[in-house]
Write a protein that holds these residues in place. Structure first.
Motif, short mmCIF file in Angstrom:
data_model
loop_
_atom_site.label_atom_id
_atom_site.label_comp_id
_atom_site.label_asym_id
_atom_site.label_seq_id
_atom_site.Cartn_x
_atom_site.Cartn_y
_atom_site.Cartn_z
N CYS A 1 0.92 -1.09 -0.02
CA CYS A 1 0.32 0.24 -0.17
C CYS A 1 0.52 1.12 0.58
O CYS A 1 0.10 2.31 0.01
N GLY A 2 2.13 1.39 0.14
CA GLY A 2 3.38 1.89 -0.14
C GLY A 2 3.89 2.77 1.13
O GLY A 2 4.33 4.19 1.30
N THR A 3 3.83 2.07 1.91
CA THR A 3 4.30 2.58 4.02
C THR A 3 5.66 3.17 3.51
O THR A 3 5.51 3.92 3.59
N ILE A 4 6.49 2.05 3.24
CA ILE A 4 7.48 2.35 3.44
C ILE A 4 8.09 3.51 2.42
O ILE A 4 8.54 5.26 2.57
N SER A 5 7.49 3.46 1.03
CA SER A 5 7.94 4.83 0.64
C SER A 5 7.00 6.18 0.37
O SER A 5 7.96 7.28 1.21
#
Length: 164
Positions: free
Chosen positions: A49-53
């Motif tokens: 879901c894009g958390t790290i980015s």
């Protein structure tokens, strides 16, 4: 998509999560352990879901982040999260397969790669009837070897590769 809701990540940043595509402590720890340096070019392999980015953009100052995700639902959530936070200039979300990473990043030019890969071999442990959750936990769509090859193929000499 079921049960979509927004979760806060930083004072001015939030991520769209669902039952199938969310984040956990490992995700947060990896994002901060990898901590991009100022103006680095980064890739988040299998972004979900894009958390790290999103955490990288909210807390550090990378030049550019490429977030690669194979699954349609997770890709859609990551794309919406990037847009909702106004990060389109710094984060590019690409629907793609890290096993074919050279189609996305043809030359080893990046400074940092991170991945929170599937942690169980196919056939190990209990199977999840939900294909999306199964793929996130088991090496159904990529193996640790595939992840390592993707890191090798995108990182410049001296680049860093961080795994959980």
């Amino acid at each position: 998509m079921e049960n979509l809701h927004w979760e806060p990540l930083a004072p001015a940043c939030r991520v769209l999560v669902s039952r199938e595509h969310t984040f956990n402590t490992d995700t947060i720890l990896l994002a901060h352990f990898a901590a991009p340096k100022h103006k680095e070019r980064c890739i988040d392999l299998g972004t979900g879901c894009g958390t790290i980015s999103l955490l990288w953009k909210a807390n550090y100052a990378p030049r550019h982040i490429t977030a690669v995700e194979l699954g349609e639902q997770a890709f859609s959530q990551a794309l919406r999260s990037v847009s909702e936070n106004g990060y389109e200039e710094n984060i590019e979300v690409i629907r793609g397969d890290i096993r074919e990473i050279k189609k996305i990043i043809p030359h080893p030019t990046l400074d940092l790669a991170a991945c929170n890969p599937p942690y169980k071999a196919v056939g190990a442990g209990l199977r999840n009837p939900d294909e999306r959750m199964e793929n996130a936990r088991h090496e159904c769509t990529c193996t640790l070897e595939d992840v390592a090859k993707a890191g090798r193929d995108v990182l410049r000499f001296g680049g860093r590769f961080c795994l959980c």
